[in-house]
Design an enzyme around this catalytic site. Structure first.
Site, short mmCIF file in Angstrom:
data_model
loop_
_atom_site.label_atom_id
_atom_site.label_comp_id
_atom_site.label_asym_id
_atom_site.label_seq_id
_atom_site.Cartn_x
_atom_site.Cartn_y
_atom_site.Cartn_z
N ILE A 85 -8.47 -2.50 6.58
CA ILE A 85 -8.80 -1.44 5.62
C ILE A 85 -10.09 -1.78 4.88
O ILE A 85 -10.96 -0.91 4.71
CB ILE A 85 -7.64 -1.21 4.64
CG1 ILE A 85 -6.40 -0.71 5.41
CG2 ILE A 85 -8.03 -0.21 3.56
CD1 ILE A 85 -5.16 -0.56 4.56
N ASP A 98 -12.59 -12.95 1.37
CA ASP A 98 -11.37 -13.04 2.18
C ASP A 98 -11.34 -14.41 2.83
O ASP A 98 -12.20 -14.71 3.67
CB ASP A 98 -11.34 -11.93 3.24
CG ASP A 98 -10.00 -11.82 3.94
OD1 ASP A 98 -9.36 -12.86 4.18
OD2 ASP A 98 -9.59 -10.69 4.24
N ARG A 128 -1.91 -2.60 -3.27
CA ARG A 128 -0.52 -2.80 -3.65
C ARG A 128 -0.42 -3.05 -5.15
O ARG A 128 -1.24 -3.76 -5.73
CB ARG A 128 0.09 -4.01 -2.90
CG ARG A 128 0.56 -3.69 -1.49
CD ARG A 128 1.83 -2.84 -1.52
NE ARG A 128 2.31 -2.50 -0.20
CZ ARG A 128 1.96 -1.41 0.48
NH1 ARG A 128 1.09 -0.56 -0.04
NH2 ARG A 128 2.48 -1.16 1.66
N GLU A 167 7.02 1.37 -9.30
CA GLU A 167 6.79 2.74 -8.85
C GLU A 167 8.12 3.47 -8.73
O GLU A 167 9.09 2.90 -8.23
CB GLU A 167 6.06 2.74 -7.50
CG GLU A 167 4.66 2.15 -7.59
CD GLU A 167 3.87 2.28 -6.29
OE1 GLU A 167 4.41 2.80 -5.29
OE2 GLU A 167 2.70 1.85 -6.28
N HIS A 225 0.38 6.78 -5.59
CA HIS A 225 0.48 6.11 -4.29
C HIS A 225 0.20 7.09 -3.14
O HIS A 225 1.03 7.32 -2.26
CB HIS A 225 1.85 5.46 -4.10
CG HIS A 225 1.82 4.29 -3.16
ND1 HIS A 225 2.57 3.14 -3.35
CD2 HIS A 225 1.13 4.08 -2.00
CE1 HIS A 225 2.35 2.29 -2.36
NE2 HIS A 225 1.47 2.85 -1.54
N GLY A 260 -2.41 6.75 -0.98
CA GLY A 260 -3.29 6.17 0.03
C GLY A 260 -2.99 6.61 1.45
O GLY A 260 -3.91 6.86 2.24
N ALA A 261 -1.73 6.75 1.80
CA ALA A 261 -1.36 7.15 3.15
C ALA A 261 -0.95 8.61 3.23
O ALA A 261 -0.50 9.07 4.28
CB ALA A 261 -0.21 6.28 3.65
#
Length: 315
Positions: A153, A172, A232, A261, A280, A282-283
Protein backbone atom coordinates in the site's frame (compact mmCIF):
# COMPACT_ATOMS: atom_id res chain seq x y z
CA UNK A 1 -24.28 -31.72 5.22
CA UNK A 2 -23.48 -28.57 3.26
CA UNK A 3 -21.05 -26.08 4.82
CA UNK A 4 -22.94 -23.15 6.36
CA UNK A 5 -21.21 -19.90 5.45
CA UNK A 6 -22.00 -16.70 7.36
CA UNK A 7 -21.04 -13.46 5.58
CA UNK A 8 -20.95 -11.12 8.55
CA UNK A 9 -20.06 -7.58 7.59
CA UNK A 10 -21.83 -6.72 4.37
CA UNK A 11 -20.19 -7.53 1.03
CA UNK A 12 -21.38 -8.00 -2.52
CA UNK A 13 -24.39 -10.27 -2.01
CA UNK A 14 -24.50 -11.50 -5.61
CA UNK A 15 -21.04 -13.08 -5.36
CA UNK A 16 -22.07 -15.25 -2.43
CA UNK A 17 -25.41 -16.13 -4.00
CA UNK A 18 -23.41 -17.47 -6.94
CA UNK A 19 -21.36 -19.54 -4.51
CA UNK A 20 -24.51 -21.09 -3.10
CA UNK A 21 -26.01 -21.82 -6.50
CA UNK A 22 -22.92 -23.30 -8.13
CA UNK A 23 -21.07 -25.01 -5.32
CA UNK A 24 -23.86 -26.38 -3.13
CA UNK A 25 -22.99 -24.29 -0.13
CA UNK A 26 -25.53 -23.01 2.36
CA UNK A 27 -24.77 -19.30 2.50
CA UNK A 28 -26.22 -16.53 4.60
CA UNK A 29 -25.47 -13.53 2.35
CA UNK A 30 -27.90 -11.01 3.82
CA UNK A 31 -27.19 -7.32 4.15
CA UNK A 32 -24.71 -6.38 6.84
CA UNK A 33 -25.49 -8.29 10.03
CA UNK A 34 -25.40 -6.71 13.44
CA UNK A 35 -23.45 -8.60 16.08
CA UNK A 36 -26.56 -10.06 17.75
CA UNK A 37 -27.55 -11.56 14.39
CA UNK A 38 -24.04 -12.95 13.94
CA UNK A 39 -24.21 -14.60 17.37
CA UNK A 40 -27.53 -16.25 16.50
CA UNK A 41 -25.94 -17.85 13.43
CA UNK A 42 -22.69 -18.95 15.05
CA UNK A 43 -23.91 -22.38 16.28
CA UNK A 44 -24.55 -23.42 12.66
CA UNK A 45 -21.52 -21.74 11.12
CA UNK A 46 -18.90 -23.78 9.28
CA UNK A 47 -17.14 -20.63 8.08
CA UNK A 48 -17.24 -16.90 8.74
CA UNK A 49 -16.39 -14.21 6.21
CA UNK A 50 -15.69 -11.02 8.14
CA UNK A 51 -14.38 -7.51 7.71
CA UNK A 52 -13.49 -5.19 10.58
CA UNK A 53 -16.83 -5.06 12.40
CA UNK A 54 -16.80 -8.67 13.61
CA UNK A 55 -14.24 -9.76 16.20
CA UNK A 56 -13.55 -13.50 16.32
CA UNK A 57 -12.25 -14.15 19.80
CA UNK A 58 -13.04 -16.55 22.63
CA UNK A 59 -16.67 -15.49 23.11
CA UNK A 60 -17.55 -16.08 19.47
CA UNK A 61 -15.51 -19.26 19.21
CA UNK A 62 -17.35 -20.69 22.22
CA UNK A 63 -20.63 -20.12 20.36
CA UNK A 64 -19.39 -21.80 17.17
CA UNK A 65 -18.64 -25.50 17.81
CA UNK A 66 -18.81 -26.35 14.09
CA UNK A 67 -16.55 -23.56 12.90
CA UNK A 68 -13.73 -24.68 10.62
CA UNK A 69 -12.65 -21.57 8.74
CA UNK A 70 -12.51 -17.77 9.16
CA UNK A 71 -11.78 -15.51 6.21
CA UNK A 72 -10.84 -11.89 6.86
CA UNK A 73 -11.98 -10.02 3.75
CA UNK A 74 -9.02 -7.67 3.83
CA UNK A 75 -5.41 -7.81 4.96
CA UNK A 76 -5.37 -7.04 8.68
CA UNK A 77 -6.31 -9.86 11.05
CA UNK A 78 -5.93 -8.13 14.42
CA UNK A 79 -9.67 -8.63 15.04
CA UNK A 80 -9.13 -12.42 15.08
CA UNK A 81 -7.61 -14.36 17.98
CA UNK A 82 -5.43 -16.47 15.71
CA UNK A 83 -3.79 -18.44 18.53
CA UNK A 84 -7.16 -19.44 19.97
CA UNK A 85 -8.30 -20.41 16.48
CA UNK A 86 -5.23 -22.61 16.07
CA UNK A 87 -5.90 -24.25 19.43
CA UNK A 88 -9.41 -25.13 18.22
CA UNK A 89 -8.29 -26.22 14.74
CA UNK A 90 -10.06 -23.30 13.09
CA UNK A 91 -8.09 -22.12 10.07
CA UNK A 92 -7.71 -18.43 9.23
CA UNK A 93 -7.08 -16.71 5.89
CA UNK A 94 -7.07 -13.16 4.62
CA UNK A 95 -7.43 -11.66 1.13
CA UNK A 96 -4.09 -9.90 0.64
CA UNK A 97 -3.87 -7.22 -1.99
CA UNK A 98 -7.55 -6.90 -2.78
CA UNK A 99 -8.00 -3.65 -0.84
CA UNK A 100 -4.61 -2.12 -1.54
CA UNK A 101 -5.51 0.39 -4.22
CA UNK A 102 -8.62 1.59 -2.40
CA UNK A 103 -6.69 2.06 0.85
CA UNK A 104 -3.93 3.98 -0.93
CA UNK A 105 -6.39 6.24 -2.72
CA UNK A 106 -8.23 6.97 0.52
CA UNK A 107 -4.99 8.06 2.17
CA UNK A 108 -4.43 10.50 -0.68
CA UNK A 109 -8.03 11.70 -0.41
CA UNK A 110 -7.44 12.46 3.26
CA UNK A 111 -4.28 14.38 2.38
CA UNK A 112 -6.17 16.53 -0.10
CA UNK A 113 -9.12 17.07 2.22
CA UNK A 114 -6.89 18.24 5.05
CA UNK A 115 -4.71 20.40 2.83
CA UNK A 116 -7.63 22.14 1.09
CA UNK A 117 -10.03 22.17 4.07
CA UNK A 118 -12.82 20.90 1.86
CA UNK A 119 -14.71 19.01 4.58
CA UNK A 120 -15.08 22.08 6.81
CA UNK A 121 -15.84 24.32 3.83
CA UNK A 122 -18.58 21.94 2.70
CA UNK A 123 -20.16 21.89 6.17
CA UNK A 124 -20.12 25.70 6.25
CA UNK A 125 -21.70 25.93 2.81
CA UNK A 126 -24.46 23.48 3.78
CA UNK A 127 -25.25 25.75 6.73
CA UNK A 128 -25.68 28.75 4.42
CA UNK A 129 -22.21 30.25 4.77
CA UNK A 130 -19.70 31.59 2.27
CA UNK A 131 -16.56 31.92 4.39
CA UNK A 132 -14.05 31.89 1.59
CA UNK A 133 -11.36 33.74 3.52
CA UNK A 134 -11.29 31.05 6.24
CA UNK A 135 -10.41 28.20 3.92
CA UNK A 136 -7.13 29.11 2.28
CA UNK A 137 -5.38 25.78 1.93
CA UNK A 138 -2.15 24.26 0.67
CA UNK A 139 -1.09 22.47 -2.48
CA UNK A 140 0.07 18.87 -2.54
CA UNK A 141 2.43 19.55 -5.43
CA UNK A 142 6.18 19.60 -4.68
CA UNK A 143 5.74 18.61 -1.06
CA UNK A 144 8.00 16.24 0.86
CA UNK A 145 5.88 13.22 1.76
CA UNK A 146 6.95 10.72 4.40
CA UNK A 147 5.59 7.19 4.12
CA UNK A 148 5.89 5.04 7.24
CA UNK A 149 5.61 1.46 6.02
CA UNK A 150 6.68 0.86 2.43
CA UNK A 151 4.85 -2.37 1.68
CA UNK A 152 2.32 -2.83 -1.08
CA UNK A 153 0.00 0.00 0.00
CA UNK A 154 2.81 2.42 0.82
CA UNK A 155 4.30 1.84 -2.62
CA UNK A 156 0.95 2.42 -4.31
CA UNK A 157 0.62 5.72 -2.45
CA UNK A 158 4.07 6.74 -3.69
CA UNK A 159 3.16 5.74 -7.25
CA UNK A 160 -0.16 7.62 -7.20
CA UNK A 161 1.62 10.73 -5.91
CA UNK A 162 3.97 10.85 -8.89
CA UNK A 163 1.90 13.44 -10.76
CA UNK A 164 2.32 15.89 -7.87
CA UNK A 165 6.11 15.96 -8.32
CA UNK A 166 6.81 15.05 -4.70
CA UNK A 167 9.95 14.16 -2.85
CA UNK A 168 9.15 10.95 -0.98
CA UNK A 169 11.00 9.64 2.06
CA UNK A 170 9.99 6.22 3.31
CA UNK A 171 10.79 4.31 6.47
CA UNK A 172 10.48 0.53 6.54
CA UNK A 173 13.01 -1.82 8.17
CA UNK A 174 12.17 -4.51 5.61
CA UNK A 175 12.66 -2.37 2.50
CA UNK A 176 16.01 -0.88 1.50
CA UNK A 177 15.30 0.93 -1.77
CA UNK A 178 12.72 1.90 -4.35
CA UNK A 179 12.74 1.84 -8.14
CA UNK A 180 10.86 5.17 -8.12
CA UNK A 181 13.47 7.87 -8.59
CA UNK A 182 11.72 10.36 -6.32
CA UNK A 183 11.56 7.89 -3.40
CA UNK A 184 14.43 7.52 -0.97
CA UNK A 185 14.76 5.59 2.27
CA UNK A 186 14.99 7.74 5.39
CA UNK A 187 17.75 7.11 7.88
CA UNK A 188 15.19 6.86 10.67
CA UNK A 189 11.54 7.38 11.45
CA UNK A 190 12.60 10.53 13.29
CA UNK A 191 13.88 11.95 10.00
CA UNK A 192 10.45 11.38 8.46
CA UNK A 193 8.71 13.28 11.26
CA UNK A 194 11.17 16.14 11.41
CA UNK A 195 11.53 16.80 7.66
CA UNK A 196 8.28 15.92 5.90
CA UNK A 197 5.33 18.17 5.06
CA UNK A 198 2.94 15.23 4.92
CA UNK A 199 3.30 11.96 6.84
CA UNK A 200 1.14 8.98 5.98
CA UNK A 201 1.07 5.70 7.92
CA UNK A 202 0.96 2.32 6.14
CA UNK A 203 2.24 -0.28 8.60
CA UNK A 204 0.34 -3.27 9.98
CA UNK A 205 -0.71 -3.27 13.63
CA UNK A 206 1.55 -5.54 15.67
CA UNK A 207 3.56 -5.35 18.86
CA UNK A 208 6.34 -3.40 17.17
CA UNK A 209 3.98 -0.75 15.76
CA UNK A 210 1.39 -0.38 18.54
CA UNK A 211 1.73 3.19 19.81
CA UNK A 212 4.52 3.84 17.29
CA UNK A 213 3.29 7.35 16.55
CA UNK A 214 4.06 8.70 20.00
CA UNK A 215 4.04 12.09 21.67
CA UNK A 216 7.79 12.26 21.16
CA UNK A 217 7.55 11.62 17.42
CA UNK A 218 4.68 14.06 17.00
CA UNK A 219 6.74 16.74 18.76
CA UNK A 220 9.29 16.52 15.94
CA UNK A 221 6.76 17.50 13.23
CA UNK A 222 6.93 20.91 11.63
CA UNK A 223 4.09 23.36 12.42
CA UNK A 224 2.79 23.27 8.84
CA UNK A 225 2.87 19.44 8.57
CA UNK A 226 -0.08 17.07 8.46
CA UNK A 227 -0.49 13.45 9.59
CA UNK A 228 -2.62 10.81 7.85
CA UNK A 229 -3.48 7.37 9.22
CA UNK A 230 -5.50 5.06 6.97
CA UNK A 231 -3.68 1.92 8.14
CA UNK A 232 -4.73 0.61 11.56
CA UNK A 233 -6.01 2.11 14.77
CA UNK A 234 -3.62 1.74 17.68
CA UNK A 235 -0.53 2.65 15.66
CA UNK A 236 -0.94 6.28 16.71
CA UNK A 237 -1.31 7.39 20.31
CA UNK A 238 -4.67 9.14 19.95
CA UNK A 239 -4.30 11.12 23.18
CA UNK A 240 -1.00 12.49 21.92
CA UNK A 241 -2.54 13.25 18.51
CA UNK A 242 -5.38 15.13 20.23
CA UNK A 243 -3.00 17.16 22.39
CA UNK A 244 -0.81 18.01 19.41
CA UNK A 245 -3.76 19.16 17.27
CA UNK A 246 -5.52 20.96 20.12
CA UNK A 247 -2.37 22.99 20.79
CA UNK A 248 -2.02 23.80 17.08
CA UNK A 249 1.47 22.32 16.96
CA UNK A 250 0.81 20.86 13.49
CA UNK A 251 -1.52 22.02 10.72
CA UNK A 252 -3.89 19.08 10.72
CA UNK A 253 -4.57 15.36 10.41
CA UNK A 254 -6.76 12.86 8.61
CA UNK A 255 -7.69 9.61 10.36
CA UNK A 256 -9.68 6.69 8.97
CA UNK A 257 -8.84 4.16 11.70
CA UNK A 258 -9.02 4.23 15.49
CA UNK A 259 -7.91 2.21 18.50
CA UNK A 260 -11.58 1.53 19.31
CA UNK A 261 -14.04 1.14 16.48
CA UNK A 262 -16.63 2.46 16.08
CA UNK A 263 -15.03 5.62 17.43
CA UNK A 264 -16.61 6.54 20.76
CA UNK A 265 -19.27 9.24 20.48
CA UNK A 266 -17.51 11.24 23.19
CA UNK A 267 -14.04 10.91 21.63
CA UNK A 268 -12.05 14.10 22.06
CA UNK A 269 -10.99 13.85 18.42
CA UNK A 270 -14.54 14.76 17.38
CA UNK A 271 -14.14 18.18 19.02
CA UNK A 272 -11.35 19.33 16.70
CA UNK A 273 -11.72 21.32 13.51
CA UNK A 274 -8.22 20.48 12.27
CA UNK A 275 -8.73 16.73 11.90
CA UNK A 276 -10.77 14.95 9.22
CA UNK A 277 -12.38 11.75 10.51
CA UNK A 278 -13.79 8.96 8.35
CA UNK A 279 -15.31 5.66 9.58
CA UNK A 280 -12.73 3.12 8.33
CA UNK A 281 -13.48 3.68 4.65
CA UNK A 282 -10.10 2.60 3.26
CA UNK A 283 -11.50 -0.53 1.62
CA UNK A 284 -15.02 0.81 1.12
CA UNK A 285 -15.17 0.97 -2.66
CA UNK A 286 -17.32 -1.12 -4.95
CA UNK A 287 -14.22 -2.29 -6.78
CA UNK A 288 -12.43 -3.45 -3.62
CA UNK A 289 -15.51 -5.21 -2.29
CA UNK A 290 -15.89 -7.09 -5.55
CA UNK A 291 -12.25 -8.21 -5.38
CA UNK A 292 -12.32 -9.30 -1.74
CA UNK A 293 -15.64 -11.08 -2.21
CA UNK A 294 -14.40 -13.04 -5.18
CA UNK A 295 -11.19 -13.98 -3.37
CA UNK A 296 -13.21 -15.18 -0.39
CA UNK A 297 -15.46 -17.27 -2.64
CA UNK A 298 -12.42 -18.88 -4.28
CA UNK A 299 -10.91 -19.62 -0.86
CA UNK A 300 -14.14 -21.21 0.38
CA UNK A 301 -14.32 -23.46 -2.67
CA UNK A 302 -10.70 -24.50 -2.29
CA UNK A 303 -11.06 -25.22 1.42
CA UNK A 304 -14.33 -27.13 1.47
CA UNK A 305 -14.20 -28.80 -1.96
CA UNK A 306 -10.50 -29.32 -2.66
CA UNK A 307 -9.18 -29.41 0.92
CA UNK A 308 -6.74 -26.65 -0.01
CA UNK A 309 -6.02 -23.66 2.20
CA UNK A 310 -5.16 -20.37 0.47
CA UNK A 311 -3.54 -17.35 2.13
CA UNK A 312 -3.40 -18.87 5.60
CA UNK A 313 -2.56 -16.51 8.48
CA UNK A 314 -1.17 -17.97 11.70
CA UNK A 315 -0.49 -16.53 15.13
Amino acid sequence: MKPFIVVCDGMDKSIFETLQAVSEFDVHPEAKLNQDQVKELLPKASALVIRSSTTVKEEYLNLAPNLKYVIRAGAGTDNIDKLECQNRDVRVSNTPGANNNSAAEHAIALMMTVLRKTAVANATMKNGGWDKSKFTGNELANKKVGIVGFGQIGKIVAKRLAGFDPEVLFFDPSCESSDMSYCKKADSIEQIFSECDIITIHTPLMDATRGLISKDLLSKMQPHAILVNAARGGIADEDAVYETLKAGKIRGAGFDVFATEPLEKDSKLRELDNIVLTPHLGAATEEAQLRVGQMAVDQLKEFFINNNLLNEVRA
